[in-house]
Design an enzyme around this catalytic site. Sequence first.
Site, PDB file in Angstrom:
ATOM      1  N   ASP A 117       0.701  -1.100  -0.011  1.00 59.86           N
ATOM      2  CA  ASP A 117       0.152   0.169  -0.142  1.00 59.86           C
ATOM      3  C   ASP A 117       0.894   1.203   0.180  1.00 59.86           C
ATOM      4  O   ASP A 117       1.697   1.419  -0.644  1.00 59.86           O
ATOM      5  CB  ASP A 117      -0.882  -0.025   1.318  1.00 59.86           C
ATOM      6  CG  ASP A 117      -2.256   0.722   0.957  1.00 59.86           C
ATOM      7  OD1 ASP A 117      -2.378   2.016   0.658  1.00 59.86           O
ATOM      8  OD2 ASP A 117      -3.340  -0.357   0.656  1.00 59.86           O
ATOM      9  N   HIS A 134      -3.486   5.971   3.973  1.00 61.47           N
ATOM     10  CA  HIS A 134      -4.240   4.701   3.520  1.00 61.47           C
ATOM     11  C   HIS A 134      -3.747   3.590   3.942  1.00 61.47           C
ATOM     12  O   HIS A 134      -4.509   2.621   4.350  1.00 61.47           O
ATOM     13  CB  HIS A 134      -4.372   5.056   1.957  1.00 61.47           C
ATOM     14  CG  HIS A 134      -5.264   3.848   1.339  1.00 61.47           C
ATOM     15  ND1 HIS A 134      -4.889   2.691   0.930  1.00 61.47           N
ATOM     16  CD2 HIS A 134      -6.364   4.039   0.960  1.00 61.47           C
ATOM     17  CE1 HIS A 134      -5.777   2.125   0.226  1.00 61.47           C
ATOM     18  NE2 HIS A 134      -6.641   2.764   0.180  1.00 61.47           N
ATOM     19  N   SER A 187     -11.258  -1.181  -0.977  1.00 57.50           N
ATOM     20  CA  SER A 187      -9.855  -1.196  -0.358  1.00 57.50           C
ATOM     21  C   SER A 187     -10.086  -1.248   0.993  1.00 57.50           C
ATOM     22  O   SER A 187      -9.214  -1.958   1.898  1.00 57.50           O
ATOM     23  CB  SER A 187      -9.318   0.164  -0.250  1.00 57.50           C
ATOM     24  OG  SER A 187      -8.436   0.215  -1.577  1.00 57.50           O
TER      25      SER A 187
END
Length: 574
Positions: free
Chosen positions: A293, A336, A503
């Site tokens: 990621d 994220h 996600s």
Amino acid sequence: MNKHTLISLLALTLGLASATGLSPVPGSGRPDAFARAGDRLPLRSLGLDTVTGAQIQIPGVPPRTLKMTVNAAGRTELTVPDLPPGRVTVTLTRAGQRITRELDVLPPTTGHPAFRSLTNPGLSFEREQVLPDQVQVLLNPALTGAALNRRLEALRRYGTITTETLRLPTTNARLAPPTGSPCGGTLAVIQLGRGQALEEVLNALLADTSGDIWYPDPISSTKTPAALAQVRPGPFQSAPLQQAVPGVRGNLPAPQTGSFYYQPNLTPSGPRPALGMPRRGLGGAGSTIAVLDTGFSPVLDLHGELPSSRVMTPLNALQPAGAGTFTGTGDFWEGHGTQVAILAAGGQSGVAPQATALPVKVCGPDLDGRAVCTTRSVLRGVCLALDSVPANRLVLNLSLGGSVPTNAIHAALNWAEQQGVVVVAAGGNQGLNGHPPEYPAAFARPGVGSQRQLNLLAVASVRPGGPAGWTYSGFSTRGNYLNVSAPGEALDIGHPYLYSGTSFAAPLVAGAAALVQGAGLNRAPAAPQNALSTALSAQAASALQAVSVKAFMLSPARVRSMPGIEPTPDLSKY
């Protein structure tokens, strides 16, 4: 995940064995040809010189719409239909004989609108674009020394080259030759010279039968469609400003009122369980979830859900492993990667609160601060994870993707599965844009020709509601490759944001996979006796893991042990 803010440079008959005895990964065969949608493809490129009187078929395309013409040189050409990027079979039938070839369809050139919205007539956006002047080539890992230099010199006829060697997984070497890992091979990127056409170079590389070239691939990019602002609460904006959050360790970017994927949480009150706390000894201990990621930053773990004792040293795959450093693993873009890791393995908000997390940074910021993931970094990340954790204790979480598949990515994930790794991928957030398939999740679709269907878990997002207790999130992509779902809308982990997107559904499934591994529910078949049975045994173990995770996610007994939680629906048959 807000996949529209990612640029994903993601883009097979089995290759011939080389003199070294190695061949491409079984089940990850190369195509016979590449062509763009709308191209006039000479059938000679498919090894078909004479087609007089033949009928041509492509699955899903009415035969009457297929256009065949003869060019000035007298060669028959097929106009490639406007199909989504990916593998298709082309079948010619003549005099009772059938000839089948495999074609990788590339998106059309810039300016072609595609994937018109099924739910909002008139809305369209440009497809992910293949870069017209770059090609990547994964070479046979057995090529070294003078033989490798000769091959690289031969590739320079097409342009200038940069090279790197992918990390060879020494931790996972269950499969002996003649089956080789794509990791450890040299990855060359060719900047095409003047007069070199992309498709012609790709097809010339496919025509090489030496066994030196394993996977030639285009490189692609996708950008946030401006049209999305018309159908969502507002365009996504990265938040460069930071706000202090009373009572927590560190700052978060200031919430953006118009953000679809990061909605302000007006009453953040501390972490809340996503799928429940560990019960009956199920906590994921002994399993590691590699989060490929945007990186990991402890200061963005506002409630200390992932202590250093459960986080392996983060790795940076943005630079070649040989560059000498794995520093620079810090998160960005509203954290994220950190959020994904928390949902997978957080001590209070995660599904597997006793599992270990391995953050691998494969996405870096572009000039606008949004995430950019490259084919090379994803390949590096997969290989680094395989080199860091035993396969039967490893879960790969890929909350990223794009609309153009990359054969080398398929091969790397295929090989990882054959070692026993569980692969989890976000299914896509393009439910408002015609549901184009998203890779690598779409590698779970039914296999085409020599490219097998991967056992990975492709995750859709659902929310409470509907007759069955759950319904699709409006943004969630739908397709025949999706095989499991999890909550992915307005997830609250006590941060100033509520998180939405496939996600964030994917790490919940990755956490479930870690619980399955930790509980020993993915026991492999009996010890094999030879290399072939080793490969089959490893592949069966991977399939068993995937089935076990689906059953675990859907098990009423499992769910009943967690008050207030309902089983998620199985989306594999819709």
